[in-house]
Design an enzyme around this catalytic site. Structure first.
Site, PDB file in Angstrom:
ATOM      1  N   ASN A 180       1.825  14.555   8.002  1.00 31.82           N
ATOM      2  CA  ASN A 180       1.922  14.320   6.057  1.00 31.82           C
ATOM      3  C   ASN A 180       1.911  15.235   5.694  1.00 31.82           C
ATOM      4  OD1 ASN A 180       2.631  11.345   6.868  1.00 31.82           O
ATOM      5  ND2 ASN A 180       1.253  10.594   4.942  1.00 31.82           N
ATOM      6  N   GLY A 186       7.683  12.448  -3.833  1.00 29.33           N
ATOM      7  CA  GLY A 186       7.379  11.688  -3.968  1.00 29.33           C
ATOM      8  C   GLY A 186       6.639  10.407  -3.378  1.00 29.33           C
ATOM      9  N   CYS A 208       2.578   8.332  -0.866  1.00 26.85           N
ATOM     10  CA  CYS A 208       2.182   8.830   0.677  1.00 26.85           C
ATOM     11  C   CYS A 208       1.722  10.025   0.522  1.00 26.85           C
ATOM     12  CB  CYS A 208       3.007   8.617   1.706  1.00 26.85           C
ATOM     13  SG  CYS A 208       2.911   6.904   1.445  1.00 26.85           S
ATOM     14  N   ARG A 239       6.384   3.411  -7.486  1.00 23.43           N
ATOM     15  CA  ARG A 239       4.849   4.714  -7.508  1.00 23.43           C
ATOM     16  C   ARG A 239       5.478   6.188  -6.977  1.00 23.43           C
ATOM     17  NH1 ARG A 239       1.709   1.370  -2.991  1.00 23.43           N
ATOM     18  NH2 ARG A 239       3.721   1.275  -1.522  1.00 23.43           N
TER      19      ARG A 239
HETATM   20  C1  UGA Z   1       5.934   9.550   4.477  1.00 24.57           C
HETATM   21  C2  UGA Z   1       5.943   9.601   6.023  1.00 24.57           C
HETATM   22  O1  UGA Z   1       7.298  10.613   5.899  1.00 24.57           O
HETATM   23  C3  UGA Z   1       5.697   8.454   7.272  1.00 24.57           C
HETATM   24  O2  UGA Z   1       5.549   9.599   8.343  1.00 24.57           O
HETATM   25  C4  UGA Z   1       4.627   8.717   6.286  1.00 24.57           C
HETATM   26  O3  UGA Z   1       3.625   6.939   7.759  1.00 24.57           O
HETATM   27  C5  UGA Z   1       4.298   7.427   5.077  1.00 24.57           C
HETATM   28  O4  UGA Z   1       4.493   8.257   4.594  1.00 24.57           O
HETATM   29  C6  UGA Z   1       3.385   7.169   5.152  1.00 24.57           C
HETATM   30  O5  UGA Z   1       2.066   7.758   5.325  1.00 24.57           O
HETATM   31  O6  UGA Z   1       3.210   5.580   5.028  1.00 24.57           O
HETATM   32  P1  UGA Z   1       7.155   7.827   3.022  1.00 24.57           P
HETATM   33  O7  UGA Z   1       6.627   8.236   1.388  1.00 24.57           O
HETATM   34  O8  UGA Z   1       8.137   6.274   2.868  1.00 24.57           O
HETATM   35  O9  UGA Z   1       6.925   8.688   4.165  1.00 24.57           O
HETATM   36  O10 UGA Z   1       8.694   8.790   2.115  1.00 24.57           O
HETATM   37  P2  UGA Z   1       8.913  10.679   3.255  1.00 24.57           P
HETATM   38  O11 UGA Z   1      11.127  10.204   3.753  1.00 24.57           O
HETATM   39  O12 UGA Z   1       8.570  10.949   4.291  1.00 24.57           O
HETATM   40  O13 UGA Z   1       9.771  10.796   1.411  1.00 24.57           O
HETATM   41  C7  UGA Z   1       8.605  11.346   0.815  1.00 24.57           C
HETATM   42  C8  UGA Z   1       9.064  12.017  -0.787  1.00 24.57           C
HETATM   43  O14 UGA Z   1       9.830  13.441   0.325  1.00 24.57           O
HETATM   44  C9  UGA Z   1      10.236  11.078  -1.191  1.00 24.57           C
HETATM   45  O15 UGA Z   1      10.027  11.455  -2.570  1.00 24.57           O
HETATM   46  C10 UGA Z   1      11.426  11.713  -0.627  1.00 24.57           C
HETATM   47  O16 UGA Z   1      12.528  11.670  -1.383  1.00 24.57           O
HETATM   48  C11 UGA Z   1      10.733  13.676  -0.633  1.00 24.57           C
HETATM   49  N1  UGA Z   1      11.572  14.266   0.374  1.00 24.57           N
HETATM   50  C12 UGA Z   1      11.464  13.770   2.224  1.00 24.57           C
HETATM   51  C13 UGA Z   1      11.959  15.608   0.227  1.00 24.57           C
HETATM   52  O17 UGA Z   1      12.197  15.581  -1.208  1.00 24.57           O
HETATM   53  N2  UGA Z   1      13.182  16.873   1.108  1.00 24.57           N
HETATM   54  C14 UGA Z   1      13.182  15.997   2.280  1.00 24.57           C
HETATM   55  O18 UGA Z   1      13.811  16.808   3.092  1.00 24.57           O
HETATM   56  C15 UGA Z   1      12.579  15.051   2.540  1.00 24.57           C
END
Ligand code: UGA
Length: 421
Positions: A199, A248, A251, A318
């Site tokens: 993460n 955000g 996680c 969240r």
């Molecule tokens: C994240 C991880 O991707 C998962 O592998 C992990 O299992 C999970 O946390 C967890 O620990 O439970 P998640 O929080 O659901 O998953 O969402 P993500 O897709 O990782 O996005 C997180 C944030 O980063 C979002 O706000 C998203 O908009 C942002 N983001 C993502 C970006 O700003 N740019 C990107 O290229 C990718």
């Protein structure tokens, strides 16, 4: 088992407690017939279980460390309730060495009862909100941290249907994912670290590209093309290089802080990750500055908002950077009318002071500007010609680089995005 009686009752009635694609269908396919049973009684869940997955929350404490009080309480309770052999599996995201603590706690509270035996394994979860069901059924990897052959073979048995892809229910339309790779067997501490390190690394990738975007803004380069050029290198890869208003959710922000705090306890100063967090916090402020630059004074201006969830395909609010932007705009005196395809019920609890629209078009009507804060694909399908006519001023500030700058300008919009000229 969950101690939230309302949630358990809803699940018994076949209703998923939050929005997640395919979850409702998966629940309906398995509910009933005694295969999947919900209870509020820990004793019921523990008494017949050989393997228990701990999926409790580990929210952040004020100093950034993970709050493990629920993990500790449940471990104590399981210790007093189980008889025979029990394998407790950490699913919650926990700091390294939590497994050792859980094991010691269980030994203490089982008080040497005859025949009672515990083991603790770590099996971190890597699914993302919005694609959780697919990520679970077709995982990139399954990581198992164990301290014995017995625990290893039990978890191999549990995961056999996923590894062999022999489960019967499948999401429709069919999801195209490569077959899962073999399970990675490690010791418990290694598995615990794999979760936090993964993460934190993904969060680092996002802050890195957001910093590059800032540079692109200054010199007139295009961060989308920079990311494409970087991502073509197989060692870097194209994923998680989308710049915007920062990461955000429940996680990344908390896991990053917990990893830093845990490293510090082990006398490792993870300054790199502190910077990742600082860059992320600046993203929201930088975006508000962009809005102010275009609108000059925000007091009394009407701003339409597309997207409130922390990312697309979820109703989760969240630690949503979208909510942080809305709060910043409100502080400056702007009037907000927002639309999110899924998260408005959740948003009303957190942001009761704003107006909610029943469509993307209505949110933007008569506005001095429209800001895009969550990357919902359906926003790309809005008829922009007719939208332009409805807006007081055809100004779009795109915090997720969702739309095409040239197409927008050709349609007569003023268009500002992140790191793209
Ligand atoms: C994240 C991880 O991707 C998962 O592998 C992990 O299992 C999970 O946390 C967890 O620990 O439970 P998640 O929080 O659901 O998953 O969402 P993500 O897709 O990782 O996005 C997180 C944030 O980063 C979002 O706000 C998203 O908009 C942002 N983001 C993502 C970006 O700003 N740019 C990107 O290229 C990718």
């Amino acid at each position: 088992m969950d101690n939230d009686a309302e949630r358990v009752e809803a699940l018994r009635n076949g209703k998923a407690p939050f929005y997640e694609p395919y979850l409702q269908e998966l629940l309906e396919a398995n509910n009933g017939g005694g295969k999947l049973v919900f209870t509020t009684e820990l004793a019921d869940a523990v008494k017949h279980a050989e393997v228990i997955f701990l999926c409790v929350g580990t929210p952040p404490l004020p100093d950034g460390e993970a709050d493990l009080s629920t993990v500790e309480r449940v471990s104590r309770q399981i210790a007093t309730l189980s008889d025979g052999y029990t394998l407790v599996v950490e699913k919650s995201t926990v700091p390294v060495l939590t497994g050792t603590r859980i094991h010691a706690t269980m030994q203490t509270y089982s008080r040497g009862r005859d025949g009672v035996e515990f083991e603790v394994a770590s099996n971190p979860e890597f699914l993302s909100e919005g694609t959780a069901v697919q990520d679970y059924l077709f995982p990139d990897r399954i990581v198992i941290g164990v301290e014995s052959k017995r625990a290893e073979s039990l978890l191999r048995e549990v995961y056999a249907p996923i590894v062999e892809q022999s489960f019967t229910w499948r999401p429709k339309p069919t999801v195209n994912r490569p077959p899962p790779r073999p399970m990675l067997m490690t010791n418990r501490s290694t598995a615990e670290i794999i979760k936090h390190a993964s993460n934190s690394f993904l969060a680092t990738k996002i802050s890195y590209i957001n910093m590059v975007a800032r540079l692109c803004d200054e010199v007139g380069a295009d961060v989308a093309q920079v990311a494409e050029g970087m991502g073509l290198d197989r060692r870097i890869g194209p994923h998680f290089l989308n710049s915007g208003i920062g990461f955000g959710g429940f996680c990344f922000p908390k896991d990053l802080q917990a990893f830093v705090a845990m490293a510090e306890r082990s006398r490792c100063d993870f300054g790199l990750l502190k910077k990742v967090e600082a860059v992320n916090q600046q993203c929201v402020a930088e975006f508000i500055t962009k809005v102010k630059k275009e609108l000059w004074v925000l007091k009394g201006k009407r701003i339409g908002v597309w997207g409130l969830a922390f990312k697309a395909n979820t109703d989760d609010m969240r630690f949503s950077p979208a909510a942080a932007v809305v709060e910043g705009l409100l502080e400056e005196g702007a009037e907000i009318r927002a639309y999110d395809p899924c998260a408005m019920d959740e948003a009303r609890k957190e942001l009761p002071q704003i107006e909610y629209a029943d469509s993307a078009e209505t949110a933007a009507a008569d506005c001095d500007a429209l800001v895009i804060l969550t990357e919902w694909p359906e926003f790309r399908k809005v008829d922009l010609m007719s939208l332009r006519e409805k807006m007081l001023r055809p100004l779009i500030l795109d915090g997720r680089n969702l739309l095409d700058p040239k197409a927008l300008r050709d349609l007569g919009f003023e268009y500002v995005s992140i790191g793209r000229p």
